[in-house]
Design an enzyme around this catalytic site. Sequence first.
Site, mmCIF file in Angstrom:
data_model
loop_
_atom_site.group_PDB
_atom_site.id
_atom_site.type_symbol
_atom_site.label_atom_id
_atom_site.label_comp_id
_atom_site.label_asym_id
_atom_site.label_seq_id
_atom_site.Cartn_x
_atom_site.Cartn_y
_atom_site.Cartn_z
ATOM 1 N N ASP A 16 -22.914 7.240 2.760
ATOM 2 C CA ASP A 16 -22.001 8.240 3.025
ATOM 3 C C ASP A 16 -21.572 8.158 4.404
ATOM 4 O O ASP A 16 -22.427 8.237 5.312
ATOM 5 C CB ASP A 16 -22.035 9.483 2.326
ATOM 6 N N ASN A 18 -19.177 6.688 6.805
ATOM 7 C CA ASN A 18 -18.279 5.505 7.325
ATOM 8 C C ASN A 18 -17.331 5.965 7.888
ATOM 9 O O ASN A 18 -16.905 5.537 8.997
ATOM 10 C CB ASN A 18 -18.340 4.525 6.337
ATOM 11 N N HIS A 33 -16.700 0.947 7.239
ATOM 12 C CA HIS A 33 -16.995 0.437 6.113
ATOM 13 C C HIS A 33 -17.660 -0.789 6.650
ATOM 14 O O HIS A 33 -18.604 -1.168 6.042
ATOM 15 C CB HIS A 33 -16.031 0.212 5.159
ATOM 16 N N LEU A 126 -37.132 -7.425 -4.010
ATOM 17 C CA LEU A 126 -36.337 -6.471 -4.294
ATOM 18 C C LEU A 126 -35.514 -6.422 -5.447
ATOM 19 O O LEU A 126 -34.620 -7.488 -5.283
ATOM 20 C CB LEU A 126 -35.722 -5.951 -2.876
ATOM 21 N N ARG A 179 -29.259 11.057 0.873
ATOM 22 C CA ARG A 179 -27.653 11.283 1.163
ATOM 23 C C ARG A 179 -27.557 11.526 2.693
ATOM 24 O O ARG A 179 -28.016 12.684 2.934
ATOM 25 C CB ARG A 179 -27.067 12.380 0.246
ATOM 26 N N ARG A 185 -24.328 16.996 -1.789
ATOM 27 C CA ARG A 185 -23.599 17.057 -3.340
ATOM 28 C C ARG A 185 -24.320 15.857 -3.851
ATOM 29 O O ARG A 185 -24.741 14.833 -3.173
ATOM 30 C CB ARG A 185 -22.056 16.852 -3.196
ATOM 31 N N SER A 187 -22.313 14.083 -6.210
ATOM 32 C CA SER A 187 -20.983 13.457 -6.208
ATOM 33 C C SER A 187 -21.130 12.206 -7.473
ATOM 34 O O SER A 187 -20.870 11.156 -7.042
ATOM 35 C CB SER A 187 -20.939 12.365 -4.891
HETATM 36 C C1 FPP Z 1 -18.457 6.828 1.849
HETATM 37 O O1 FPP Z 1 -18.144 7.186 2.984
HETATM 38 C C2 FPP Z 1 -18.608 5.025 1.724
HETATM 39 C C3 FPP Z 1 -17.719 4.704 0.736
HETATM 40 C C4 FPP Z 1 -16.733 5.059 -0.212
HETATM 41 C C5 FPP Z 1 -17.763 2.896 0.717
HETATM 42 C C6 FPP Z 1 -19.156 2.562 1.096
HETATM 43 C C7 FPP Z 1 -18.884 1.002 1.311
HETATM 44 C C8 FPP Z 1 -19.826 0.519 2.033
HETATM 45 C C9 FPP Z 1 -20.856 0.724 3.036
HETATM 46 C C10 FPP Z 1 -19.384 -1.148 2.240
HETATM 47 C C11 FPP Z 1 -19.317 -2.027 0.983
HETATM 48 C C12 FPP Z 1 -20.354 -2.156 0.456
HETATM 49 C C13 FPP Z 1 -20.600 -3.366 -0.097
HETATM 50 C C14 FPP Z 1 -21.817 -3.519 -0.759
HETATM 51 C C15 FPP Z 1 -19.805 -4.383 0.049
HETATM 52 P P1 FPP Z 1 -16.800 7.681 3.340
HETATM 53 O O2 FPP Z 1 -15.808 6.794 3.532
HETATM 54 O O3 FPP Z 1 -16.646 8.574 2.190
HETATM 55 O O4 FPP Z 1 -17.096 8.475 4.688
HETATM 56 P P2 FPP Z 1 -16.674 10.059 5.089
HETATM 57 O O5 FPP Z 1 -17.108 10.785 4.268
HETATM 58 O O6 FPP Z 1 -17.111 10.035 6.554
HETATM 59 O O7 FPP Z 1 -14.845 9.727 5.131
#
Ligand code: FPP
Length: 231
Positions: A16, A18, A33, A126, A179, A185, A187
């Site tokens: 979380d 990104n 991401h 792993l 997290r 949360r 989630s």
């Molecule tokens: C949540 O952060 C993250 C996601 C919904 C996507 C996570 C995806 C990746 C790390 C890349 C894809 C993974 C693979 C294995 C290809 P958010 O975007 O909700 O962050 P925010 O809360 O800051 O908006």
Amino acid sequence: MDNELKVPNHIAIILDGNGRWAKKRNMPRGYGHIVGCDNLEKMCDVIKDMGVKYLTVYAFSTENWKRPKEEVDGIMNLLRDYLKDAENFKDENIKVRFLGDRTPLADDIKALMLKNEDGSKDATGLNLNIAINYGGRDEIVHAVKKIIAAGIPETDITEQLISDNLYTAGMPDPDFIIRPSGEYRTSNYLLWQSAYAEYWFSDILWPDFTPKQLDKAIEDFNHRNRRFGGV
Ligand code: FPP
């Protein structure tokens, strides 16, 4: 990491923060991401080298389809890219599996998932589970439907039977769920499996999460008194 520390057998991480990480840099969310995915690759190696046997990461939830199409497409493209070389996992001795309902995913992604799972099935390092279109409630609904479709009588319904019908069938429950990003949360993540998991929260956004934070988390895990309902 201190060699005396015991590592969890199964770590689960909610990737979380990104979007916020990118926004802080005036970049589109998709960039967050991309960097988050790079960090996953790095952390995966670190976690494997620590001797952790299972790592389960939340990459896309059943609720994430509500995001703008551009962002959803971006994550799916990252997944394609991540899976395009099916030999990677095998070469790294990582056994990869996907948790979640694959039905709405694009056909080429479904094929890549199978190819990667099949190609890495004999790996002994792993176990990496990637949750895609995963929701804990949705998983339990699927399990109940499977049990009913199999005609299993009420008297045979046990906790073990339910566990055996989840996407994680045959795997140990997570010991430790991390997290990042300052959200407190769960989630809809591993609802059934997390019954006795220890949680660790941090304000660090996932792209900034480093092996040092992981060491700190594992040190904290070692101070938890896990009683599993006993005294
Ligand atoms: C949540 O952060 C993250 C996601 C919904 C996507 C996570 C995806 C990746 C790390 C890349 C894809 C993974 C693979 C294995 C290809 P958010 O975007 O909700 O962050 P925010 O809360 O800051 O908006």
